[in-house]
Design an enzyme around this catalytic site. Sequence first.
Site, mmCIF file in Angstrom:
data_model
loop_
_atom_site.group_PDB
_atom_site.id
_atom_site.type_symbol
_atom_site.label_atom_id
_atom_site.label_comp_id
_atom_site.label_asym_id
_atom_site.label_seq_id
_atom_site.Cartn_x
_atom_site.Cartn_y
_atom_site.Cartn_z
ATOM 1 C CE LYS A 27 30.403 -44.276 -5.375
ATOM 2 N NZ LYS A 27 30.382 -45.429 -4.452
ATOM 3 C CG ASN A 28 26.519 -45.504 -4.478
ATOM 4 O OD1 ASN A 28 27.653 -45.856 -4.830
ATOM 5 N ND2 ASN A 28 26.310 -44.726 -3.437
ATOM 6 C CB CYS A 44 36.312 -48.470 3.816
ATOM 7 S SG CYS A 44 34.714 -47.821 4.233
ATOM 8 N NE ARG A 73 30.603 -49.750 4.164
ATOM 9 C CZ ARG A 73 30.859 -49.062 3.054
ATOM 10 N NH1 ARG A 73 31.933 -48.319 2.989
ATOM 11 N NH2 ARG A 73 30.054 -49.135 1.992
ATOM 12 C CG ASP A 96 26.382 -42.200 0.264
ATOM 13 O OD1 ASP A 96 26.006 -42.977 -0.637
ATOM 14 O OD2 ASP A 96 26.992 -42.576 1.287
ATOM 15 N NE ARG A 118 36.222 -46.116 -4.464
ATOM 16 C CZ ARG A 118 35.977 -46.918 -3.438
ATOM 17 N NH1 ARG A 118 36.660 -46.803 -2.320
ATOM 18 N NH2 ARG A 118 35.048 -47.846 -3.524
HETATM 19 C C1 EPZ Z 1 25.858 -48.492 -0.122
HETATM 20 O O1 EPZ Z 1 26.864 -49.144 0.634
HETATM 21 C C2 EPZ Z 1 26.565 -47.372 -0.869
HETATM 22 N N1 EPZ Z 1 27.584 -47.931 -1.761
HETATM 23 C C3 EPZ Z 1 27.226 -46.414 0.120
HETATM 24 O O2 EPZ Z 1 27.776 -45.336 -0.629
HETATM 25 C C4 EPZ Z 1 26.135 -45.860 1.038
HETATM 26 O O3 EPZ Z 1 26.736 -45.034 2.009
HETATM 27 C C5 EPZ Z 1 25.393 -47.014 1.728
HETATM 28 O O4 EPZ Z 1 24.858 -47.911 0.722
HETATM 29 C C6 EPZ Z 1 24.239 -46.521 2.577
HETATM 30 O O5 EPZ Z 1 23.347 -45.778 1.786
HETATM 31 C C7 EPZ Z 1 27.186 -48.468 -2.941
HETATM 32 O O6 EPZ Z 1 26.017 -48.505 -3.263
HETATM 33 C C8 EPZ Z 1 28.260 -48.998 -3.825
HETATM 34 P P1 EPZ Z 1 24.761 -50.734 3.646
HETATM 35 P P2 EPZ Z 1 26.510 -50.529 1.411
HETATM 36 O O7 EPZ Z 1 24.940 -52.189 3.468
HETATM 37 O O8 EPZ Z 1 25.577 -51.330 0.597
HETATM 38 C C9 EPZ Z 1 25.634 -52.070 8.078
HETATM 39 C C10 EPZ Z 1 29.366 -43.737 -1.258
HETATM 40 O O9 EPZ Z 1 29.899 -42.785 -0.659
HETATM 41 N N2 EPZ Z 1 25.639 -53.442 7.539
HETATM 42 O O10 EPZ Z 1 23.399 -50.136 3.477
HETATM 43 O O11 EPZ Z 1 27.782 -51.144 1.861
HETATM 44 C C11 EPZ Z 1 26.896 -51.310 7.677
HETATM 45 O O12 EPZ Z 1 27.938 -51.584 8.588
HETATM 46 C C12 EPZ Z 1 29.190 -45.068 -0.567
HETATM 47 O O13 EPZ Z 1 28.928 -43.687 -2.434
HETATM 48 C C13 EPZ Z 1 25.703 -54.514 8.415
HETATM 49 O O14 EPZ Z 1 25.767 -54.329 9.631
HETATM 50 O O15 EPZ Z 1 25.744 -49.940 2.681
HETATM 51 C C14 EPZ Z 1 26.469 -49.876 7.743
HETATM 52 O O16 EPZ Z 1 26.563 -49.434 9.088
HETATM 53 C C15 EPZ Z 1 29.740 -45.068 0.860
HETATM 54 N N3 EPZ Z 1 25.707 -55.772 7.910
HETATM 55 C C16 EPZ Z 1 24.987 -49.936 7.359
HETATM 56 O O17 EPZ Z 1 24.591 -51.310 7.488
HETATM 57 C C17 EPZ Z 1 25.654 -56.014 6.565
HETATM 58 O O18 EPZ Z 1 25.642 -57.190 6.146
HETATM 59 C C18 EPZ Z 1 24.711 -49.474 5.936
HETATM 60 O O19 EPZ Z 1 25.384 -50.340 5.060
HETATM 61 C C19 EPZ Z 1 25.594 -54.909 5.677
HETATM 62 C C20 EPZ Z 1 25.583 -53.631 6.190
#
Ligand code: EPZ
Length: 422
Positions: free
Chosen positions: A23-24, A120, A125, A309, A401
């Site tokens: 999915k990711n 969420c 996020r 995850d 999802r």
């Molecule tokens: C991806 O989300 C995945 N989703 C998430 O999987 C996964 O948990 C996450 O990466 C971390 O591995 C998809 O790929 C669709 P991040 P993403 O940006 O890209 C902070 C699942 O269960 N952050 O790496 O949104 C954020 O708040 C889902 O399959 C900022 O501060 O994750 C978080 O604390 C859940 N500013 C951390 O970084 C930003 O601009 C990680 O977020 C972006 C992120």
Amino acid sequence: MDKIIVKGGSTRLQGEVTIEGAKNAVLPLLAATILPSKGQTILHNVPILSDVFTMNNVVRGLDVQVSFDQDHNMVTVDATGDLLDEAPYEYVSQMRASIVVLGPILARNGHAKVSMPGGCTIGSRPIDLHLKGLEALGAKISQVGGDITATTDGLQGANIYMDFPSVGATQNLMMAATLAQGTTIIENAAREPEIVDLAILLNKMGSDIRGAGTETLIINGVDKLHGAEHDVVQDRIEAGTFMVAAAMTSGDVLIKSAIWEHNRPLISKLQEMGVEVTEESDGIRIKSDVNRLKPVTVKTLPHPGFPTDMQAQFTALMTVVNGESTMIETVFENRFQHLEEMRRMGLHSEILRDTALIRGGQPLQGAQVMSTDLRASAALILIGMVADGTTSVGELSHLDRGYYKFHEKLAALGADIKRING
Ligand code: EPZ
């Protein structure tokens, strides 16, 4: 509303299970199909998940042809011709991952408008790293009325240092940089296997990206991209979920086509616990005897650290291991809600900010529980297999999802599980 009903107690999972495309990985890959100005892009091994239908609608909403041949797990996209430049609220609000279309639309059109994704249950996020990086590439960003508008007279290569190795921000910036003028260097980039999969597709489209999978990406911009064909990488989180399911039921399960390299942080923790993990020619085999497992301490980190995850599923495993285990969640600020539900089944756990202490090996009773997010849903179903009595898990829209035929696959391995509607 559908519910999953699990009868626990003496479940021992045996046999073999197949896993789907990730999915990711497929969500950013679908965003990347916006970039080619000529030719079709064909994605194979596409999982049949509600998030995929949502992302298909986001891309379709840009006046792009998208067709999903579910019988063959294949999506065909043709983004030639003019692209609309707005990703509507109705889809972005359903799935915050839609934000990764911002970079591709901006790179193609010089103008993009994407609804601001909400938070969420697992955290606020934010997308500040996405926006800061796009500004570094020469975009003017404004946020009005819940929408983000980005405009540019032409993206310029830049040196970007990510405050945090955000997966989505790395994907957005990598895609935008493919059509920028000059070279972009992204430091402290995310290193997940899904980043590598995206770079492979983009290079098949005619991009020049190096360093994917390391903390430094070098992207030499090109004038335009063309369609390509690509197999979505296997889902390491689905694979890991079945590894944990086998481990916590003293099972013997072969997870077919699972990739050892993509699951090393999880495998090393399973082995530290005393789970037998072996690589076979067609996958990874898990064998375990719950009575011989030892408690461990786990800290979630960006890849190659232990994946956030897998955190909820792994806490379910910790509940059956005698002794006190520790889970530290460093990536998201609110990702322990499944533990509140597990408490209703008799779990003794204590949460101190980012750390959960889990006293495993105590008897657990089946109960009616609600899932709050995708991975929590899987964790509650898994713990239902080992609790005494019956567990009913509601709010399955989260599960759908990210997992395809989850309860059927568990039932085929020997779990006493069914899905009822109403
Ligand atoms: C991806 O989300 C995945 N989703 C998430 O999987 C996964 O948990 C996450 O990466 C971390 O591995 C998809 O790929 C669709 P991040 P993403 O940006 O890209 C902070 C699942 O269960 N952050 O790496 O949104 C954020 O708040 C889902 O399959 C900022 O501060 O994750 C978080 O604390 C859940 N500013 C951390 O970084 C930003 O601009 C990680 O977020 C972006 C992120």
